[in-house]
Design an enzyme around this catalytic site. Structure first.
Site, PDB file in Angstrom:
ATOM      1  N   LYS A  22       0.841  -1.105   0.040  1.00 26.59           N
ATOM      2  CA  LYS A  22       0.222  -0.048  -0.125  1.00 26.59           C
ATOM      3  C   LYS A  22       0.899   1.344  -0.019  1.00 26.59           C
ATOM      4  O   LYS A  22       0.604   2.034  -0.848  1.00 26.59           O
ATOM      5  CB  LYS A  22      -0.908   0.111   1.421  1.00 26.59           C
ATOM      6  CG  LYS A  22      -1.419   1.356   1.400  1.00 26.59           C
ATOM      7  CD  LYS A  22      -2.351   1.193   2.904  1.00 26.59           C
ATOM      8  CE  LYS A  22      -2.599   2.493   3.699  1.00 26.59           C
ATOM      9  NZ  LYS A  22      -1.311   3.349   4.140  1.00 26.59           N
ATOM     10  N   ASN A  23       1.850   1.398   0.767  1.00 26.55           N
ATOM     11  CA  ASN A  23       2.656   2.544   0.994  1.00 26.55           C
ATOM     12  C   ASN A  23       3.607   2.747  -0.185  1.00 26.55           C
ATOM     13  O   ASN A  23       3.948   3.745  -0.128  1.00 26.55           O
ATOM     14  CB  ASN A  23       3.347   2.386   2.376  1.00 26.55           C
ATOM     15  CG  ASN A  23       2.486   2.792   3.516  1.00 26.55           C
ATOM     16  OD1 ASN A  23       1.390   3.036   3.400  1.00 26.55           O
ATOM     17  ND2 ASN A  23       2.844   2.723   4.782  1.00 26.55           N
ATOM     18  N   CYS A 118      -5.798   8.226   8.861  1.00 29.80           N
ATOM     19  CA  CYS A 118      -6.093   7.587  10.477  1.00 29.80           C
ATOM     20  C   CYS A 118      -5.790   8.785  11.258  1.00 29.80           C
ATOM     21  O   CYS A 118      -4.633   9.511  11.107  1.00 29.80           O
ATOM     22  CB  CYS A 118      -5.164   6.315  10.481  1.00 29.80           C
ATOM     23  SG  CYS A 118      -5.856   5.045   9.613  1.00 29.80           S
ATOM     24  N   ARG A 123      -0.865  15.341  12.690  1.00 30.67           N
ATOM     25  CA  ARG A 123       0.079  14.796  11.437  1.00 30.67           C
ATOM     26  C   ARG A 123       0.018  15.878  10.634  1.00 30.67           C
ATOM     27  O   ARG A 123      -0.463  16.138   9.555  1.00 30.67           O
ATOM     28  CB  ARG A 123      -0.937  13.726  10.627  1.00 30.67           C
ATOM     29  CG  ARG A 123      -0.801  12.263  11.620  1.00 30.67           C
ATOM     30  CD  ARG A 123      -1.676  11.074  10.723  1.00 30.67           C
ATOM     31  NE  ARG A 123      -0.603  10.675   9.918  1.00 30.67           N
ATOM     32  CZ  ARG A 123      -0.865   9.602   9.438  1.00 30.67           C
ATOM     33  NH1 ARG A 123      -1.972   8.839   9.349  1.00 30.67           N
ATOM     34  NH2 ARG A 123      -0.091   8.835   8.322  1.00 30.67           N
ATOM     35  N   ASP A 308       3.867   1.076  12.314  1.00 30.69           N
ATOM     36  CA  ASP A 308       2.848   0.271  11.824  1.00 30.69           C
ATOM     37  C   ASP A 308       2.788  -1.037  12.334  1.00 30.69           C
ATOM     38  O   ASP A 308       1.572  -1.635  11.888  1.00 30.69           O
ATOM     39  CB  ASP A 308       2.850   0.147  10.051  1.00 30.69           C
ATOM     40  CG  ASP A 308       2.498   1.725   9.668  1.00 30.69           C
ATOM     41  OD1 ASP A 308       2.162   2.528  10.289  1.00 30.69           O
ATOM     42  OD2 ASP A 308       2.687   1.972   8.229  1.00 30.69           O
ATOM     43  N   ARG A 400      -8.849  -0.336   4.002  1.00 36.53           N
ATOM     44  CA  ARG A 400      -7.981   0.514   3.564  1.00 36.53           C
ATOM     45  C   ARG A 400      -6.601   0.082   3.079  1.00 36.53           C
ATOM     46  O   ARG A 400      -6.057   0.649   2.478  1.00 36.53           O
ATOM     47  CB  ARG A 400      -7.903   2.102   4.378  1.00 36.53           C
ATOM     48  CG  ARG A 400      -9.036   2.674   4.812  1.00 36.53           C
ATOM     49  CD  ARG A 400      -8.756   3.805   5.674  1.00 36.53           C
ATOM     50  NE  ARG A 400      -7.686   4.658   4.997  1.00 36.53           N
ATOM     51  CZ  ARG A 400      -7.424   5.896   5.702  1.00 36.53           C
ATOM     52  NH1 ARG A 400      -7.937   6.128   6.912  1.00 36.53           N
ATOM     53  NH2 ARG A 400      -6.586   6.615   5.186  1.00 36.53           N
TER      54      ARG A 400
END
Ligand code: UD1
Length: 419
Positions: A22-23, A118, A123, A308, A400
């Site tokens: 994903k990242n 999230c 952030r 994570d 997600r």
């Protein structure tokens, strides 16, 4: 509202083919805006964040979609017909911020609002904005709207990051590939996903050196072209399925992964008493004896233990014999899964950035709500090891980042279904 219903206590077994990252996929999809041609991306996970990135690309006038039923995404960015992104689309995920660097690099103009994502505590994007300003962008911020201009092309700059932020490093790379001159990023983040973005951009004709180290040099070029590229495996999804196996017990083979990206996490599983063998793109993993507590885990930037992975490794440690301690150094509010774990009878004390886990002999199924993406995965791991039935709600967070999590776990023997 969908839920996951999990009857815990089933051991896991078999082979799990790990999804694409994903990242890595999300910044690469934004990078496709810079190419002005057709990009074919293999190994993209079918997760809601990828669909959100497609919606943004379509809004900008690109064509973007999965090619058939597999994991290949095709993006055409010959024409860009908009350089703004609506607030609704920006809020769908944190990674919408990558379109800032990509759009200003391609069109010299960009109007966006603050990204969603999230809630892990504050952030901010101050480092992204200050770096782009150093490269000549004029950025006005009013009522949450960011209006960004470059007078012609951006220019290269020497940028020293006060912290090796992953997103900032990637956004600078995106803005720098079509800028005039040389950009040097000092104290750059070293996460493997950054090297994947650089490899993709270089395949499109960019000139980036040093990705994966703390000093990245980008020699700006006039034009990029599309390419065909295979996204790297998802080290966090892989670690999640290993944590589920550690928690529930069993033996699995994780295939299509890159064990060398996961050394800090694999070391923790070994300390717990799991057996880990790696060979090529496979991890042979077994958890056949009771787990043990581990030395304090401090989340750090790569190659340290990733923030994570904190939630689902904590879930696996809830039944480990002894006391384990986490220190969360990256995000301020990343223990929101603890409430759900406690509902399953875990013994956890949180004080600021420290969490202390006293191993208990048994967890019991409970109703719990996913508080965020990785916290949700932590609740799933705990539910797999609990006696009785758990109901995990708010699973749009889990969707997600995980492609078909219930199908992957059910194929490995878990009793899990989506309702
Ligand atoms: C990325 C990952 C996320 C992971 C995180 C840390 C993606 C899409 N997301 O998020 O999964 O948890 O790295 O490994 O790749 N910060 C600032 N100002 C800024 C930018 C960041 O203060 O302008 C702070 C953040 O608040 C946080 C820290 O820096 O405390 C790390 O953030 P960063 O590395 O930027 O994480 P993300 O790119 O958001």
């Amino acid at each position: 509202m969908q839920k996951l219903i999990i009857n815990g206590g089933k051991r896991l077994g078999g082979e799990i083919a790990v999804q694409g990252s994903k990242n890595a996929t999300l910044p690469i999809m934004a990078a496709a805006v810079l190419c002005g041609g057709e990009t074919v991306l293999h190994n993209c996970p079918r997760i809601s964040d990828v669909y959100s990135a497609m919606k943004i690309l379509t809004y900008l006038g690109c064509k973007a979609g999965f090619d058939g039923s597999g994991n290949t995404v095709v993006i055409s960015s010959e024409t860009i017909s908009a350089n703004d992104i609506s607030d609704e689309l920006m809020r769908e995920m944190r990674s919408s911020i990558f379109f800032l660097g990509a759009l200003i690099g391609r069109t010299g103009r960009c109007r966006i609002t603050l990204p969603g994502g999230c809630d892990l505590g504050p952030r901010p994007i101050d480092m992204h904005l200050s770096a782009l300003r150093k490269m000549g962008a004029v950025i006005r911020e009013e009522y949450g709207v960011l209006d960004c201009f470059a007078d012609g092309r951006l220019h290269g700059a020497k940028i020293n990051l006060s912290f090796p932020s992953v997103g900032t490093t990637e956004n600078i790379m995106l803005a720098a590939v079509l800028a005039k001159g040389v950009t040097v990023i000092q104290n750059a983040a070293r996460e493997p996903e950054i090297s994947d973005l650089a490899d993709f951009l270089n395949k499109c004709g960019a000139d980036i050196h040093g990705a994966g180290s703390s000093r990245i040099t980008v020699n700006g070029t006039e034009k990029l072209h599309g390419c065909e590229y295979t996204v790297m495996p998802d080290r966090i999804a892989c670690a999640t399925y290993l944590a589920c196996t550690a928690a529930a017990g069993g033996e699995i083979i994780a295939s299509r992964c890159r064990p060398s990206d996961m050394e800090s996490i694999l070391g923790v599983f070994e300390q717990m008493g799991c057996i880990v063998h790696t060979h090529g793109e496979k991890i042979y993993f077994s958890a056949n004896s009771p787990l043990r507590a581990v030395d304090p885990i401090r989340t750090m930037v790569y190659p340290g233990f990733p923030t994570d992975a904190q939630a689902f490794v904590m879930a696996a440690l809830c039944k480990a014999k002894g006391t384990s301690v986490f220190v969360e150094n990256i995000f301020e509010n990343r223990y929101k899964h603890v409430d759900g774990l406690k509902r399953m009878s875990a013994d956890i004390l949180v004080e600021g950035k420290v969490a202390v886990i006293e191993g208990v002999p048994r967890l019991y199924g409970a109703k719990a709500a996913a508080p965020d993406l990785r916290g949700g995965a932590g609740l799933v791991a705990a539910a797999l090891s609990a006696e009785g039935t758990s109901e995990i709600s708010n699973i749009h967070y889990i969707d997600r980042g995980y492609e078909d999590i219930e199908k992957v776990l059910a194929s490995a023997g878990a009793d899990i279904k989506r309702e």
